[in-house]
Design a protein around this motif. Structure first.
Motif, PDB file in Angstrom:
ATOM      1  N   VAL A  56      50.453  58.292  53.214  1.00 14.23           N
ATOM      2  CA  VAL A  56      49.449  56.959  53.482  1.00 14.23           C
ATOM      3  C   VAL A  56      49.810  55.848  53.502  1.00 14.23           C
ATOM      4  O   VAL A  56      51.288  56.335  53.292  1.00 14.23           O
ATOM      5  N   GLU A  57      49.339  55.378  53.892  1.00  8.67           N
ATOM      6  CA  GLU A  57      50.385  53.405  54.416  1.00  8.67           C
ATOM      7  C   GLU A  57      48.664  52.546  53.477  1.00  8.67           C
ATOM      8  O   GLU A  57      48.345  52.446  53.379  1.00  8.67           O
ATOM      9  N   GLY A  58      49.599  52.071  53.009  1.00 12.32           N
ATOM     10  CA  GLY A  58      49.210  50.967  51.985  1.00 12.32           C
ATOM     11  C   GLY A  58      49.167  51.346  50.916  1.00 12.32           C
ATOM     12  O   GLY A  58      48.834  52.530  50.627  1.00 12.32           O
ATOM     13  N   GLY A  59      48.849  50.431  49.714  1.00 13.27           N
ATOM     14  CA  GLY A  59      47.635  50.677  48.489  1.00 13.27           C
ATOM     15  C   GLY A  59      49.220  51.301  47.269  1.00 13.27           C
ATOM     16  O   GLY A  59      48.617  52.275  46.481  1.00 13.27           O
ATOM     17  N   ALA A  60      50.400  51.181  47.300  1.00 14.59           N
ATOM     18  CA  ALA A  60      51.452  51.880  46.682  1.00 14.59           C
ATOM     19  C   ALA A  60      51.241  50.718  45.022  1.00 14.59           C
ATOM     20  O   ALA A  60      50.289  50.026  44.666  1.00 14.59           O
ATOM     21  N   THR A  61      51.765  51.603  44.494  1.00 10.94           N
ATOM     22  CA  THR A  61      51.085  50.962  42.852  1.00 10.94           C
ATOM     23  C   THR A  61      52.810  51.102  42.152  1.00 10.94           C
ATOM     24  O   THR A  61      53.854  51.621  42.920  1.00 10.94           O
ATOM     25  N   ASP A  62      52.844  50.793  40.563  1.00  7.57           N
ATOM     26  CA  ASP A  62      53.960  50.978  39.911  1.00  7.57           C
ATOM     27  C   ASP A  62      55.260  52.427  39.838  1.00  7.57           C
ATOM     28  O   ASP A  62      55.988  52.281  39.855  1.00  7.57           O
ATOM     29  N   SER A  63      53.958  53.703  40.422  1.00  8.31           N
ATOM     30  CA  SER A  63      54.860  54.921  40.525  1.00  8.31           C
ATOM     31  C   SER A  63      54.661  55.158  41.899  1.00  8.31           C
ATOM     32  O   SER A  63      53.823  55.166  43.085  1.00  8.31           O
ATOM     33  N   PRO A  64      55.428  55.522  42.456  1.00  5.73           N
ATOM     34  CA  PRO A  64      56.295  56.101  43.900  1.00  5.73           C
ATOM     35  C   PRO A  64      54.962  57.138  43.951  1.00  5.73           C
ATOM     36  O   PRO A  64      54.619  57.218  45.665  1.00  5.73           O
ATOM     37  N   SER A  65      54.902  57.731  43.609  1.00  2.00           N
ATOM     38  CA  SER A  65      53.598  59.446  44.087  1.00  2.00           C
ATOM     39  C   SER A  65      52.011  58.331  43.718  1.00  2.00           C
ATOM     40  O   SER A  65      51.352  59.422  44.461  1.00  2.00           O
ATOM     41  N   ASP A  66      51.680  57.612  43.201  1.00  2.00           N
ATOM     42  CA  ASP A  66      50.043  56.739  43.386  1.00  2.00           C
ATOM     43  C   ASP A  66      49.649  55.690  43.875  1.00  2.00           C
ATOM     44  O   ASP A  66      51.270  55.213  44.626  1.00  2.00           O
ATOM     45  N   VAL A  67      48.365  55.395  44.625  1.00  2.00           N
ATOM     46  CA  VAL A  67      47.937  55.542  45.129  1.00  2.00           C
ATOM     47  C   VAL A  67      46.752  54.394  45.356  1.00  2.00           C
ATOM     48  O   VAL A  67      46.222  54.890  44.485  1.00  2.00           O
ATOM     49  N   LEU A  68      46.237  52.976  44.931  1.00  2.00           N
ATOM     50  CA  LEU A  68      44.647  52.574  45.478  1.00  2.00           C
ATOM     51  C   LEU A  68      44.906  53.348  46.446  1.00  2.00           C
ATOM     52  O   LEU A  68      44.595  52.658  47.460  1.00  2.00           O
ATOM     53  N   ALA A  69      43.162  53.799  45.848  1.00  2.00           N
ATOM     54  CA  ALA A  69      42.627  54.735  47.531  1.00  2.00           C
ATOM     55  C   ALA A  69      41.939  53.108  48.020  1.00  2.00           C
ATOM     56  O   ALA A  69      41.367  54.135  48.913  1.00  2.00           O
TER      57      ALA A  69
END
Length: 349
Positions: A56-69
């Motif tokens: 995905v592009e964008g939505g990064a969090t403090d975890s490399p595998s987790d994103v904000l949908a």
């Protein structure tokens, strides 16, 4: 020719097609897949999920595998995992009691009608009848046992605040309330034994105390470090809870003052970030409070390879109704007890 649509699979929730560049949350909702969400602005963390395959592009969090949908744009076929949380529900409540904890903080107890489930660290949207909605993070009692069927709020009285100024006036015991929730991703994951590092600035102590309380009920000998910030000595309304924490053998409390106090020269000064323990991989960090502090804690956690869950307190967070009146933040604290227990005192960034 580049592909225009991609297949998205969300474990235990279903699959759907998404257009290239469409946000993951929008694509899911348009396809009838009800992913957890609230603010849709990348703040609340309710839509946090794990990308197990694809990009995905964008939505990064403090975890490399987790994103904000709500922020992540679909760029390939995806496989997504969403953590199971209690469903968002709307239920009725009434104000059971209002008690001043200090000149600018009120403890508000809500009696809930019917069962309600939420995880320690989550928040809810509260609408007192006749007033706009606000978001608050329920907490464990600072003293005494938990009481079933009661939501405990610690609400800071904001000057000219539409809701907080009405507490004890227009809003009295018996006042009707509508509660919607729970929301948020900064909740305690049960069944883990890793060291917990819990960081709060000012109002952020409400969810942090809820997490600490639940963690120690589950595992009394779990290693926990609690770092708490306050602007002044009188802001340590949470002192009774801190005193309860240091009674556990593997729990350390670090309190920090924002500004030096000549009456308490032994108390460290600065931001909670300045007094974090040395983080290590495997630590689980929760940071709640002022956005700059939360962001700084997340950066330290990332550098150390520690997991981090954040709950920044910002205007408009978690509610379409607008401004979020913060939680409690004052009350004179018995700091002599904290000193004897090894605790230190602090403030927000």
């Amino acid at each position: 020719m580049s592909r225009q649509t991609f297949q998205v699979e969300i474990a235990d929730m279903g699959s759907f097609r998404a257009r290239a560049g469409e946000t993951l949350l929008d694509a899911a909702l348009m396809s009838g897949v009800d992913m957890p969400h609230d603010c849709r602005s990348g703040t609340c963390g309710s839509c946090r999920c794990t990308v197990s395959s694809g990009s995905v592009e964008g939505g990064a969090t403090d975890s490399p595998s987790d994103v904000l949908a709500c922020q992540a744009k679909v760029m390939s076929d995806l496989q997504i995992v969403v953590e199971e949380t209690p469903p968002v529900e709307s239920f009725s409540a009434t104000v059971k009691a209002i008690r001043d904890l200090s000149v600018d903080v009120a403890k508000v107890s809500l009696a809930v009608k019917g069962p309600f489930e939420m995880l320690p660290g989550q928040y809810v949207q509260v609408r007192f009848a006749g007033f706009p909605a606000r978001c608050y993070s329920p907490s464990a009692p600072l003293e005494g046992p938990l009481e079933r069927g009661v939501i405990r709020l610690q609400i800071k009285r904001v000057r000219n605040g539409r809701v907080s100024s009405a507490l004890g006036r227009e809003i009295q015991p018996g006042h009707k309330v509508k509660v919607i929730g729970p929301y948020g991703s900064a909740w305690l994951r049960p069944g883990q034994t890793n060291r917990l590092v819990l960081v709060a600035s000012g109002a952020g102590f409400a969810p942090i105390w809820s997490i600490a309380h639940a963690a120690l009920c589950e595992m009394p000998d779990r290693e926990i470090v609690v770092v708490v910030g306050a602007n002044s000595v009188s802001d340590f309304y949470m002192a009774p809870a801190l005193w309860r924490l240091v009674a556990f053998p593997k729990t350390q409390v670090i309190s920090v003052l924002r500004n030096a106090d000549r009456r308490h020269p032994d108390l460290p000064v600065g931001s909670p970030v300045d007094h974090l323990p040395a983080l290590r991989p495997g630590d689980i960090v929760y940071a709640c409070g002022a956005p700059r502090m939360v962001e700084a804690v997340g950066a330290v956690a990332r550098a150390a390879g520690a997991a981090c869950y954040a709950d920044p307190f910002v205007p408009g967070h978690g509610s379409a109704a607008g401004f979020w009146e913060p939680f409690a933040r004052a009350v004179t604290a018995p700091l002599q007890m904290l000193r004897r227990s090894g605790a230190r005192a602090s403030t927000t960034a």
